[in-house]
Design an enzyme around this catalytic site. Structure first.
Site, PDB file in Angstrom:
ATOM      1  N   SER A 200       2.860   2.279   0.174  1.00 34.70           N
ATOM      2  CA  SER A 200       2.898   0.882  -0.240  1.00 34.70           C
ATOM      3  C   SER A 200       4.265   0.525  -0.820  1.00 34.70           C
ATOM      4  O   SER A 200       5.277   0.643  -0.139  1.00 34.70           O
ATOM      5  CB  SER A 200       1.757   0.612  -1.223  1.00 34.70           C
ATOM      6  OG  SER A 200       1.612  -0.770  -1.472  1.00 34.70           O
TER       7      SER A 200
ATOM      8  N   ASP B 145      -5.041  -3.584   7.155  1.00 32.74           N
ATOM      9  CA  ASP B 145      -4.241  -3.609   5.931  1.00 32.74           C
ATOM     10  C   ASP B 145      -3.675  -5.006   5.697  1.00 32.74           C
ATOM     11  O   ASP B 145      -3.116  -5.622   6.618  1.00 32.74           O
ATOM     12  CB  ASP B 145      -3.098  -2.591   6.061  1.00 32.74           C
ATOM     13  CG  ASP B 145      -2.237  -2.488   4.820  1.00 32.74           C
ATOM     14  OD1 ASP B 145      -2.607  -3.062   3.778  1.00 32.74           O
ATOM     15  OD2 ASP B 145      -1.185  -1.828   4.903  1.00 32.74           O
TER      16      ASP B 145
ATOM     17  N   HIS C 263      -5.568  -0.579   3.308  1.00 32.15           N
ATOM     18  CA  HIS C 263      -4.363  -0.164   2.583  1.00 32.15           C
ATOM     19  C   HIS C 263      -4.638   1.191   1.939  1.00 32.15           C
ATOM     20  O   HIS C 263      -4.964   1.283   0.757  1.00 32.15           O
ATOM     21  CB  HIS C 263      -4.026  -1.223   1.532  1.00 32.15           C
ATOM     22  CG  HIS C 263      -2.615  -1.175   1.046  1.00 32.15           C
ATOM     23  ND1 HIS C 263      -1.525  -1.432   1.863  1.00 32.15           N
ATOM     24  CD2 HIS C 263      -2.101  -0.907  -0.179  1.00 32.15           C
ATOM     25  CE1 HIS C 263      -0.422  -1.335   1.154  1.00 32.15           C
ATOM     26  NE2 HIS C 263      -0.738  -1.006  -0.082  1.00 32.15           N
TER      27      HIS C 263
END
Length: 256
Positions: free
Chosen positions: A122, A201, A229
């Site tokens: 991320s 995501d 995610h």
């Protein structure tokens, strides 16, 4: 301690720098990478960095990891006035400090186990991208040579690309027209990378943009998986990740 490394009884011959996501922590990232760690335990130690800024929990952290706080992020939350806020370069200086300290700590405790690559998730994947690019540009002499990287569900902001463009153009003395192709090439990272993208995501569009803008098509492999995610959950997806990453490591002679 604001940073963590692998356990003292390290056995693998090499190590990977692990950069967690926003609103996360090394303890949580260890859990998120548990399947990968188990598969690569004979090959790599995992060295975890703690981001510099305390924050609220990030996407997907609660309620599963409610007991694994506190949480940290790599960039401070914007006050809403970007004109008066720190530049990307200034924010990177804050990012570098815990990473550099973690590396020094690891090298002191384990001088014979070199850090050879990185895993970022991320926001941590964006940080990893910037580290790779800065190293390619001849900066960050303290950063071990990164031969390979895995970027999991990268979070992307165009501000990062603009920072890179500005830095490159300054190196070319503003002679943009005559050297357009040359400086554009300098925005592209040229080490083997594996990009994991969850089909559901929320950051998928940005993840695709990041790899398209800043990674060489010849060196970057993209693996889409059924998920959001997160690190992949399905056994066949996990196996594919492991196989592809091993092959990348063999390509650069990180693994035999």
């Amino acid at each position: 301690m604001r940073y963590q490394a692998s356990p003292a009884l390290a056995k693998a011959p090499r190590a990977l720098l692990c950069i967690h996501g926003a609103g996360c922590s090394p303890a949580i990232f260890r859990v998120q990478l548990s399947k990968l760690r188990a598969a690569l335990r004979e090959d790599f130690e995992f060295v975890y960095v703690t981001a510099p800024f305390p924050s609220s929990a990030g996407p997907g952290i609660l309620p599963v990891f409610a007991d694994l706080g506190p949480y940290y992020s790599w960039f401070e939350s914007s006050s809403g006035n970007n004109n008066n806020g720190p530049s990307v370069g200034e924010r990177l200086a804050a990012v570098h400090d815990p990473i550099r300290r973690t590396i020094v700590d690891w090298q002191t405790q384990h001088p014979h186990i070199p850090i050879v690559g990185a895993i970022g998730f991320s926001e941590g994947a964006l940080v990893t991208t910037l580290l790779l690019w800065q190293q390619q540009m001849g900066r960050l002499p303290w950063l071990p040579r990164m031969s390979v990287a895995m970027l999991i569900c990268p979070w992307y902001q165009d501000e990062a690309s603009q920072y890179m463009r500005n830095e490159v153009m300054e190196n070319h003395d503003d002679d943009h027209d005559s050297k357009d192709t040359e400086w554009q090439e300098e925005l592209v990272i040229r080490i083997p990378t594996l990009h994991l993208q969850g089909r559901d995501d929320f950051a998928l569009a940005g993840s695709k943009m990041l790899v398209a803008r800043h990674f060489s098509p010849r060196e970057a492999q993209v693996l889409e998986f059924a998920g959001q995610h997160q690190f992949p959950n399905r056994p066949r997806d996990v196996l594919e990740v492991i196989n592809r990453f091993r092959k990348l490591c063999v390509t650069v002679q990180t693994l035999e």
